[in-house]
Design a protein around this motif. Structure first.
Motif, PDB file in Angstrom:
ATOM      1  N   VAL A 138       0.834  -1.203   0.000  1.00  0.00           N
ATOM      2  CA  VAL A 138       0.000   0.000   0.000  1.00  0.00           C
ATOM      3  C   VAL A 138       0.869   1.253   0.000  1.00  0.00           C
ATOM      4  CG1 VAL A 138      -1.737   1.302   1.279  1.00  0.00           C
ATOM      5  CG2 VAL A 138      -1.915  -1.196   1.125  1.00  0.00           C
ATOM      6  N   MET A 141       2.094   1.895  -3.461  1.00  0.00           N
ATOM      7  CA  MET A 141       1.022   2.450  -4.293  1.00  0.00           C
ATOM      8  C   MET A 141       0.863   3.944  -4.042  1.00  0.00           C
ATOM      9  SD  MET A 141      -1.946  -0.470  -3.861  1.00  0.00           S
ATOM     10  CE  MET A 141      -1.439  -2.173  -3.615  1.00  0.00           C
ATOM     11  N   ARG A 142       0.888   4.342  -2.790  1.00  0.00           N
ATOM     12  CA  ARG A 142       0.691   5.760  -2.462  1.00  0.00           C
ATOM     13  C   ARG A 142       1.859   6.613  -2.972  1.00  0.00           C
ATOM     14  NH1 ARG A 142      -3.880   5.752   0.233  1.00  0.00           N
ATOM     15  NH2 ARG A 142      -4.342   4.234   1.885  1.00  0.00           N
ATOM     16  N   PHE A 167       1.937   2.648 -10.460  1.00  0.00           N
ATOM     17  CA  PHE A 167       0.869   2.354  -9.505  1.00  0.00           C
ATOM     18  C   PHE A 167       0.215   1.013  -9.826  1.00  0.00           C
ATOM     19  CE2 PHE A 167      -3.767   2.414  -8.828  1.00  0.00           C
ATOM     20  CZ  PHE A 167      -3.791   2.393  -7.439  1.00  0.00           C
ATOM     21  N   VAL A 171       0.014  -2.535  -7.724  1.00  0.00           N
ATOM     22  CA  VAL A 171      -1.198  -3.311  -7.464  1.00  0.00           C
ATOM     23  C   VAL A 171      -0.986  -4.758  -7.918  1.00  0.00           C
ATOM     24  CG1 VAL A 171      -3.639  -3.600  -8.062  1.00  0.00           C
ATOM     25  CG2 VAL A 171      -2.713  -1.298  -7.642  1.00  0.00           C
ATOM     26  N   ASP A 213      -6.876   7.115  -6.186  1.00  0.00           N
ATOM     27  CA  ASP A 213      -6.747   7.205  -4.733  1.00  0.00           C
ATOM     28  C   ASP A 213      -7.814   6.359  -4.044  1.00  0.00           C
ATOM     29  OD1 ASP A 213      -4.555   9.228  -4.256  1.00  0.00           O
ATOM     30  OD2 ASP A 213      -5.851  10.381  -5.572  1.00  0.00           O
ATOM     31  N   CYS A 216      -6.777   2.743  -4.274  1.00  0.00           N
ATOM     32  CA  CYS A 216      -5.735   2.445  -3.286  1.00  0.00           C
ATOM     33  C   CYS A 216      -6.349   2.275  -1.896  1.00  0.00           C
ATOM     34  CB  CYS A 216      -4.688   3.556  -3.300  1.00  0.00           C
ATOM     35  SG  CYS A 216      -3.264   3.243  -2.239  1.00  0.00           S
TER      36      CYS A 216
END
Length: 248
Positions: A138, A141-142, A167, A171, A213, A216
């Motif tokens: 996570v 991803m951010r 991104f 995932v 966002d 995510c």
């Protein structure tokens, strides 16, 4: 809508070999152009399947390129199964040399086909990511989303495209399925530059996207149902907005 690599094909046609003796390439060309030229020579029978290519020196001289460029091109050709390098014997045209590479097949795809392929690949990966992600996944991803936002603000098309697919690769990695990840990564390697070419600074500056966002957040919350809905909304909306922008 025409294929997104039409410009590349046009340049290749402009450089096409007209006669077997006229095989010289421009001196400022890259190894990829040598790859394309040799594949053309194989296709037109100048270098038949199973036959040995000329030695490095004469071949480089005929093509008008140096040894380093030719060697790089041969590494690419060998990795694609177009030539077979036999130690002590030489380089031979492989049996599957005329088989169309994956990137060229994908190069014929239009925007809608590309997004349908993305849906098939990205939806199950995102669902698995929601079930299997770690806190590190996570966080990665951010970070990618932050880089994407900065690139959009700066009108950096390449940076935006790279961060966007970073991104989605994060995932895919979070799905913890090596086979699916490798398949998707191969798709991204080919599709990323083509999709980037469809955008410009105006497009990415004007995009008002909150779905990445939200996706995510849904993966972080392990909400598989919400992830499924968001992936479908994102890809359908992205495809439609890109089609509308290109028509303007």
């Amino acid at each position: 809508m025409t294929c997104f690599l039409e410009g590349v094909r046009r340049r290749r046609r402009e450089n096409a070999i007209l006669m077997p003796g006229e095989i010289r390439v421009q001196r400022n060309s890259l190894a990829q152009q040598v790859v394309d030229r040799i594949r053309t020579l194989v296709a037109d029978g100048t270098y038949p399947i199973g036959k040995r290519l000329p030695p490095e020196g004469p071949l480089g001289e005929a093509l008008g390129v140096g040894r380093s460029t030719l060697r790089e091109a041969m590494r690419v050709l060998a990795s694609r199964g177009i030539v077979d390098v036999r130690h002590g014997e030489g380089t031979f045209v492989a049996a599957n040399a005329l088989r169309e590479p994956f990137e060229e097949r994908l190069g014929r795809a239009n925007l809608r086909d590309l997004y349908e392929a993305r849906m098939v690949l990205e939806l199950p990966l995102a669902e698995l990511a929601a079930a299997r992600r770690s806190s590190r996944d996570v966080a990665a991803m951010r970070r990618a989303l932050k880089a994407r936002a900065v690139a959009a603000e700066n009108g950096d098309v390449d940076g935006y495209g790279d961060a966007d697919f970073d991104f989605h690769l994060c995932v895919a990695r979070a799905a913890k399925n090596a086979a699916l990840f490798d398949m998707y990564a191969s798709f991204v390697d080919v599709a990323k530059s083509a999709l980037n070419a469809m955008m410009d600074a105006g497009y990415i500056r004007n995009e008002r996207d909150t779905l990445h966002d939200a996706l995510c957040d849904a993966i972080a919350a392990r909400d598989v149902a919400k992830v499924r809905k968001l992936v479908r909304s994102h890809l359908q909306g992205s495809r439609d907005s890109m089609e509308m922008y290109r028509k303007c």
